[in-house]
Design a protein around this motif. Structure first.
Motif, PDB file in Angstrom:
ATOM      1  N   THR A 133       0.796  -1.223   0.000  1.00 25.91           N
ATOM      2  CA  THR A 133       0.000   0.000   0.000  1.00 25.91           C
ATOM      3  C   THR A 133       0.824   1.265   0.000  1.00 25.91           C
ATOM      4  N   ARG A 134       2.103   1.174   0.339  1.00 24.30           N
ATOM      5  CA  ARG A 134       2.924   2.385   0.331  1.00 24.30           C
ATOM      6  C   ARG A 134       4.370   1.994   0.094  1.00 24.30           C
ATOM      7  N   GLN A 163      -5.194  14.734  -6.860  1.00 26.73           N
ATOM      8  CA  GLN A 163      -5.504  13.734  -5.837  1.00 26.73           C
ATOM      9  C   GLN A 163      -6.831  14.081  -5.173  1.00 26.73           C
ATOM     10  N   GLU A 357      -4.532   5.853   4.899  1.00 27.11           N
ATOM     11  CA  GLU A 357      -4.026   4.815   4.005  1.00 27.11           C
ATOM     12  C   GLU A 357      -4.658   3.450   4.228  1.00 27.11           C
ATOM     13  N   TYR A 376      -4.046   7.778   0.257  1.00 30.20           N
ATOM     14  CA  TYR A 376      -3.921   6.754  -0.779  1.00 30.20           C
ATOM     15  C   TYR A 376      -4.989   5.673  -0.676  1.00 30.20           C
ATOM     16  N   ARG A 380      -5.050   7.893  -5.639  1.00 30.17           N
ATOM     17  CA  ARG A 380      -3.687   8.332  -5.851  1.00 30.17           C
ATOM     18  C   ARG A 380      -3.682   9.616  -6.685  1.00 30.17           C
ATOM     19  N   MET A 382      -3.271  11.551  -9.941  1.00 28.67           N
ATOM     20  CA  MET A 382      -3.424  11.042 -11.310  1.00 28.67           C
ATOM     21  C   MET A 382      -3.554  12.185 -12.294  1.00 28.67           C
ATOM     22  N   GLY A 406      -5.249   1.593  -1.063  1.00 27.01           N
ATOM     23  CA  GLY A 406      -4.740   2.617  -1.974  1.00 27.01           C
ATOM     24  C   GLY A 406      -3.413   2.240  -2.590  1.00 27.01           C
ATOM     25  N   TRP A 407      -3.056   2.961  -3.619  1.00 23.23           N
ATOM     26  CA  TRP A 407      -1.759   2.776  -4.250  1.00 23.23           C
ATOM     27  C   TRP A 407      -1.326   4.110  -4.801  1.00 23.23           C
ATOM     28  N   ARG A 408      -0.102   4.245  -5.081  1.00 17.36           N
ATOM     29  CA  ARG A 408       0.408   5.539  -5.519  1.00 17.36           C
ATOM     30  C   ARG A 408       1.377   5.357  -6.679  1.00 17.36           C
ATOM     31  N   VAL A 409       1.577   6.448  -7.389  1.00 15.20           N
ATOM     32  CA  VAL A 409       2.547   6.404  -8.474  1.00 15.20           C
ATOM     33  C   VAL A 409       3.947   6.269  -7.920  1.00 15.20           C
ATOM     34  N   GLU A 411       7.613   7.209  -7.620  1.00 13.68           N
ATOM     35  CA  GLU A 411       8.330   8.446  -7.900  1.00 13.68           C
ATOM     36  C   GLU A 411       9.820   8.147  -8.050  1.00 13.68           C
TER      37      GLU A 411
END
Length: 414
Positions: A133-134, A163, A357, A376, A380, A382, A406-409, A411
């Motif tokens: 998730t992170r 977001q 989260e 998240y 996320r 986007m 959740g998920w995130r891009v 970086e």
């Protein structure tokens, strides 16, 4: 049972306690368990085996103590998370957790001695779940050069990403925060930490803001045509308030796109509000007169006084994400969140909780009286096209379907 892929280091100077910890971890499915009797030996172990997911660590010992050891390993990204194993008083453990968090390490919790299986198992499960998730904490950030950032701005590679911000009761998307992402042709998505300091130093903040606003106003109209009335929140630096052209420029952008000021929120970091001169106060007032919302960002992370909060014309508080992340380990964070909600209600200000989260955090902040949140768990950052598609999917499938892990891009450039 936890995944055998977890790599764990036990740092404990008492041989029996160390043996108990190693055996319990292996019983829970951690097949890669390393051990050390002191900080120096632990450093030698990591030098030999490489990084680990978790250190089970006693803070108080002779020689290189637990804090000293963690200070050294965090510089090289050798440890991701920590469980404190200690018999120290609660207030000392609390201070230790805060120091470890400031080092950039995730503190999963605290276990007392003698170590018990039922105390250790949920913390390992928490670490295993968080792997999906992170991301791990960034090891370091390489600052881009002025030429690189200037070229990225000229080529419009620094883009506006969005977001969502949620109503925690209904699942309704009530707005979006507009964030900067550098889409690099070779490195992918570059962390803002690699270029925003350069943008600030070179005086390009206004250029970036106005570009974001033009892009976001187009998105606002597209979303409105599909039935989504989204408030757009932009980050504003306090030094920009000194520019006499700020308000006229914002007015021109609103007029160009036929958008009301009520569709905009400007977020200013709490740390920049300690000393706001009269010129800045006038700019804040004029933004409110345009119909814009004003938000104190990262509330609780800076040092502004309650007097300043009362003096300035803000109508939203965004509570710093660290309060939510520390809910399990720090009971005082619950008091801080509920007190901020009460403060907001008394001052007529809405409160947004950042950094949600997990479903457990969602339930916890709801129970503390929070109505709006961001994190998240819900969505996320986007691109604009992705946001519109995502909103359409939510409408077709129902709002509750968005409340999933959740998920995130990812970086790059960290």
């Amino acid at each position: 049972m936890t995944s055998p892929s977890l790599r764990v280091l036990v740092l404990e100077d008492h041989a029996f306690q160390r043996s108990v910890a190693v055996n319990l971890l292996r019983e829970l499915g951690c097949h890669q368990v390393f051990e050390a009797a002191d900080g120096a030996q632990a450093l030698a172990v990591l030098e030999q085996v490489g990084s680990v997911d978790l250190v089970l660590c006693d803070l108080c010992r002779k020689g290189l103590d637990g804090l000293g050891f963690l200070q050294q390993v965090c510089r090289h990204g050798l440890v991701r998370a920590v469980i404190i194993s200690s018999s120290l008083p609660a207030d000392l453990c609390r201070a230790g957790r805060q120091i470890i968090t400031l080092l950039g390490l995730e503190v999963l919790g605290e276990v007392r001695k003698p170590l018990q299986l039922q105390a250790l198992e949920p913390l390992l499960s928490k670490l295993q779940a968080s792997r999906y998730t992170r991301p791990a904490a960034p090891r370091s950030v390489t600052l881009a050069s002025e030429d690189q950032v200037r070229r990225a701005l000229d080529e419009q590679r620094v883009q506006a990403w969005y977001q969502p911000k949620y109503n925690l009761l209904t699942g309704e998307v009530c707005g979006v925060e507009v964030l900067s992402r550098w889409v690099h042709p070779f490195l992918g998505i570059v962390s803002p930490a690699a270029f925003m300091p350069v943008v600030e130093r070179c005086g390009w903040l206004d250029e970036l803001l106005y570009g974001q606003m033009n892009h976001a106003m187009q998105l606002h109209k597209q979303a409105l045509a599909r039935g989504f009335d989204l408030n757009m929140a932009f980050n504003l630096h306090t030094r920009q308030l000194l520019d006499h052209e700020l308000i006229p420029s914002i007015q021109r952008i609103l007029g160009r796109h036929g958008v009301s000021g009520a569709a905009l929120t400007f977020e200013l970091s709490e740390s920049g509000l300690l000393e706001v001169p009269s010129t800045s106060l006038e700019s804040l007032l004029r933004l409110r007169m345009l119909g814009c919302q004003l938000s104190i960002d990262d509330f609780g992370a800076g040092y502004s006084s309650l007097k300043r909060v009362c003096q300035l014309p803000f109508n939203e508080i965004k509570l710093d994400a660290e309060f939510v992340r520390s809910l399990d380990q720090e009971p005082r964070c619950q008091v801080a969140i509920s007190s901020t909600v009460a403060l907001g209600a008394s001052l007529g200000m809405s409160v947004v909780v950042e950094g949600i989260e997990t479903p457990e955090q969602h339930k916890a902040v709801l129970a503390l009286g929070c109505i709006q949140g961001q994190g998240y768990l819900y969505g996320r950052p986007m691109k604009s096209g992705e946001l519109l598609s995502w909103l359409n999917r939510r409408t077709m499938s129902g709002a509750d379907s968005s409340l999933e892990p959740g998920w995130r891009v990812v970086e790059y450039g960290n």
